[in-house]
Design an enzyme around this catalytic site. Structure first.
Site, mmCIF file in Angstrom:
data_model
loop_
_atom_site.group_PDB
_atom_site.id
_atom_site.type_symbol
_atom_site.label_atom_id
_atom_site.label_comp_id
_atom_site.label_asym_id
_atom_site.label_seq_id
_atom_site.Cartn_x
_atom_site.Cartn_y
_atom_site.Cartn_z
ATOM 1 N N CYS A 1 0.811 -1.219 0.000
ATOM 2 C CA CYS A 1 0.000 0.000 0.000
ATOM 3 C C CYS A 1 0.846 1.270 0.000
ATOM 4 O O CYS A 1 0.302 2.370 -0.084
ATOM 5 C CB CYS A 1 -0.941 0.003 1.196
ATOM 6 N N HIS B 1 -2.763 7.994 6.066
ATOM 7 C CA HIS B 1 -3.039 6.673 5.491
ATOM 8 C C HIS B 1 -4.416 6.226 5.959
ATOM 9 O O HIS B 1 -5.184 5.706 5.178
ATOM 10 C CB HIS B 1 -1.944 5.695 5.920
ATOM 11 N N HIS C 1 -10.023 1.710 0.199
ATOM 12 C CA HIS C 1 -8.568 1.539 0.223
ATOM 13 C C HIS C 1 -8.156 0.997 -1.142
ATOM 14 O O HIS C 1 -8.504 -0.137 -1.495
ATOM 15 C CB HIS C 1 -8.185 0.572 1.342
#
Lengths: 429, 388
Positions: free
Chosen positions: A182, A320, A357
């Site tokens: 990620c 994040h 996400h």
């Protein structure tokens, strides 16, 4: 000292194709996480997500998202990719559309086709529909896969989207494929900016693309237990006391990173300056962040140091902010460790509640989203955030965006497996 | 700018460590064999280079596959040899090849699926092992290795055929920028996965004959490449008094969809080619590709430079290639003996001088080239004396 600026950006996400759609959705404080429409997710462990589109991705869908002249130019090559079955991997189409937007916005042309491409990816995509016909007596008969020469079968290579962009745009420069989970998308932008700053390239196309919104990807994530178990549109509630997991998303963001002098000389309008970046590793676990956030803090501090900025100069943090029980407190501790007293003052938000996400693409799309601060003096909100968890002791922007004029922002990407990347952007002069 | 190599670890199809690989190469051996660990009748590739044996038992075995486990082993060995400090100033850069789906692990969950994915959960996905996705993650080895060795500095995981060279270059940049004091590079790849063998076969690259008939690279009748597997690791620092070698890497690409043009390999090599008299070629074993490579290299190195093909012995190792070459070329230079190209008696005519018998050398620098789709090319320069 060479300065790297962003002169083009393109995105695809659950708000639609085009960075304007991303900025509009965030400016309006909307959320695009919804029940999955591409296939029946009934009984699947995950049922909501930030889908970029319910449609199958094919040459026709891509053409409709492209600038008209580019749609005509690329038509034959798109058909060729479709015939090979490559476009079934959704992230290819997203990457192509985002790259086309960035390329067009930056005003790039024929003379620029030697530029490097740094495109971050997630997992390889496997095609169950290709797999099933090869099953014979409980094993895969690979001889049956050998019959179609040159076609993409069974799998989409890890750098498939990079290959597609190179093929469609006729690029001839180096290809780099970061796969740092990620954090990969942010790393692609950071690498590109550093390449420009070192004078190795005047122009870099960079970004990330990902989609795990397929039965295998969503099923695998469900079995892993990372997504929220609730099949609700507010599945992801970053920094909220009720947060219980992430919502999956899909999409892409591609940027043109350019030598500021070159951009100025050709009259390009910079969107932002890439001031600095830092990476680090948690060295903790594959499945959980380092609880004290110290490694993530190091990435932030390195980024600020490379930008020659004090923490107090930060005007906004795009977190994040996955909305998982472990990530959000660890990130807040990282902010405190890196920013000191300023951690309680600087506005923080996460867009993952709004679009999900995006895995490998998350960092890149979030950098694109952060540009809203420079473009419209709006700091994106945190969709579905209603009651701050006391352990997340930072100034979380609520569901609606906050009006503010800031000059410097930080975008955090903390990947699964503990790979961290922080990028500092500044308002273009 | 070169950086110093102070530790390494290697596991290839030619022995369990770097010295064993060198010895076998100097004897002109090749690891090419018919497949032993899988049924080769399914593929066009008839010869492969497989690593003998399995990794040592590891608590990471539930998350990592064989090559990743071997990667962790060689990384630990390299780190032990180097003696560098762990912590915030140690970076970790990983190079992996393709990630692959590993269908063989999905037989149960996939066997009853419908094309439209209806009822996919009930039809098998609920039977997916909770660790399946973790085993499939792009950076799982990086994550677990970082935790094991406590590497908290800069890092990245890179994919693709030239990822090894890219990882060396990225680590060198971080070292030279002062962001870290040491960097561990770990690279592993396996070109023997079913999907990869199918892909290579469709591109007409692998050897499609038996070992008795196979002719190695740079012969006029070269018989194709040998898909292989390897795990390799380096520990890099900015400066060292007596390092194992110095290394520099560069990666580039062209617009080709399959293998890069010879000129692209030469372009990767050119900035590193000063004074080079030994070249370890990309050694694809396809006469047209080999010839184009030699012609292009002839414009950037001495036309009489020695041409090696370590991939003829070790097999093609994909993302690991540049790291493998760094270790092997350093050992070759230190041994003072150039290894012959396996299974080549009479090389094709052309620039550079293919080595077909063990040949003494006084060279202190060598260039290694590697390539892959789409149009990717990379070069490493290895010096055993500090480059000026």
């Amino acid at each position: 000292m060479i300065t790297a600026v962003l002169t083009g950006v393109g995105t695809v996400c659950a708000f639609g194709s085009g960075v304007g759609e991303l900025w509009r959705g965030l400016a309006e404080g909307r959320s695009a996480v919804a029940p999955v429409r591409q296939f029946s997710a009934a009984n699947l462990g995950v049922q909501v997500a930030g889908e970029a589109t319910a449609a199958d991705i094919d040459a026709e869908w891509i053409r409709t998202q492209l600038p008209p002249d580019m749609a005509i130019t690329l038509e034959a090559k798109l058909q060729a990719l479709q015939l090979r079955g490559a476009l079934r991997d959704r992230k290819l189409g997203f990457a192509v559309v985002a790259a086309a937007e960035a390329w067009t916005m930056a005003g790039l042309g024929e003379a620029d086709r030697d530029l490097p491409l740094i495109l971050a990816h997630g997992l390889e995509h496997g095609f169950p529909e290709d797999f099933a016909p090869l099953l014979r007596n409980g094993r895969v008969d690979w001889r049956l896969a050998n019959t179609e020469s040159g076609s993409v079968r069974m799998r989409s290579p890890v750098d498939a989207a990079g290959r597609a962009i190179r093929q469609l745009f006729g690029l001839r420069g180096p290809l780099v494929a970061p796969v740092s989970a990620c954090a990969a998308g942010a790393m692609a932008v950071a690498d590109a900016a550093q390449m420009v700053a070192r004078g190795e390239a005047d122009l870099v196309l960079c970004g990330a693309t990902d989609s795990m919104l397929n039965p295998l990807g969503m099923g695998g994530m469900a079995r892993l237990g990372a997504p929220s178990p609730r099949a609700e549109v507010d599945a992801c509630r970053p920094f909220d006391v009720r947060r219980d997991g992430l919502a999956m998303g899909e999409g892409a963001a591609v940027f043109v990173v350019e030598n500021a002098e070159r951009a100025r000389a050709r009259g390009a309008t910079p969107l932002a300056v890439v001031l600095g970046a830092g990476t680090s590793q948690d060295a903790f676990r594959a499945t959980a962040p380092l609880p004290d956030g110290s490694a993530a803090a190091r990435a932030i501090m390195v980024a600020l140091r490379s930008a020659r900025l004090a923490p107090s100069e930060l005007g906004y943090v795009n977190a994040h902010g996955t909305g998982t029980p472990l990530n959000d407190p660890a990130e807040c501790r990282a902010l405190h460790a890196a920013l000191g007293a300023h951690a309680e003052l600087v506005p923080v938000s996460s867009i993952k509640g709004a679009i999900g996400h995006l895995m490998a693409a998350a960092g890149a799309v979030e950098i694109a989203a952060s540009l809203l601060a420079f473009q419209r003096d709006l700091l994106p909100g945190t969709a579905h955030h209603q009651q701050r968890d006391p352990v997340c002791d930072v100034d979380v922007i609520g569901e609606q965006p906050r009006r503010a004029r800031i000059d410097v922002l930080l975008s955090n990407s903390f990947g699964f497996g503990g790979q961290n990347c922080a990028v500092v952007l500044g308002r273009a002069p | 700018m070169s950086v110093a190599v102070v530790g390494w670890g290697l596991r290839t199809a030619l022995g369990s460590d770097a010295d064993a690989a060198l010895s076998a190469l100097l004897r002109g051996e090749t690891a090419a064999r018919p497949p032993r660990s899988f049924d080769g009748t399914d593929y066009r590739a008839q010869l492969v280079a497989e690593i003998d044996g399995d990794p040592a038992p590891s608590r990471h075995a539930r998350y990592l596959r064989r090559l990743a486990l071997l990667g962790c082993e060689v990384a630990q060995a390299a780190l032990r040899q180097s003696g560098v400090a762990t912590g915030d100033r140690l970076g970790l850069f990983a190079a992996v090849g393709g990630l692959r789906v590993h269908w063989q692990e999905l037989m149960g969950p996939m066997a009853q699926q419908r094309a439209d994915a209806s009822d996919c959960w009930q039809r098998g996905l609920r039977g997916l092992h909770p660790h399946w996705l973790l085993r499939h993650l792009s950076n799982n080895a990086h994550a677990l290795l970082a935790a094991d060795i406590h590497a908290r500095g800069d890092g990245a995981t890179l994919a693709g055929a030239t990822a090894g060279a890219q990882a060396i270059a990225a680590a060198s940049r971080a070292l030279n920028a002062g962001a870290i004091d040491a960097a561990l590079i770990v690279a592993y790849d396996r070109l023997l996965e079913p999907e990869t063998l199918v892909d290579l076969g469709q591109r007409g690259l692998p050897a499609m004959v038996g070992l008795q008939s196979w002719v190695g690279p740079y012969a006029g009748n070269a018989g194709g490449m040998i898909p292989g597997e390897a795990a390799a690791a380096l520990v890099l620092v900015r400066e060292a008094e007596a390092p194992l070698c110095w290394v520099q890497a560069r990666a580039t690409a062209d617009g080709e969809l399959s293998e890069p043009a010879g000129s692209t390999l030469a372009a990767a090599a050119a900035p590193l080619a000063r004074g080079i008299a030994v070249v370890d070629g990309a050694a694809r074993g396809v006469p047209t590709l080999d010839s184009a490579e030699r012609i292009a290299l002839g414009s950037v190195v001495d036309g009489n430079a020695a041409l090696l093909a370590t991939a003829a012995g070790l097999g093609q190792t994909g993302a690991a290639a540049a790291v493998v070459q760094t270790i092997v070329l350093a050992l070759v230079l230190r041994s003072g003996m150039l290894p012959p190209i396996a299974c080549v008696d009479v090389p094709a005519v052309g620039p550079l001088r293919p080595v077909v018998t063990p040949t003494p050398t006084a060279a202190t620098a060598a260039l290694g080239l590697c390539s892959g789709a789409p149009g990717l090319a990379a070069a490493v320069r290895v010096d055993v004396e500090k480059p000026r």
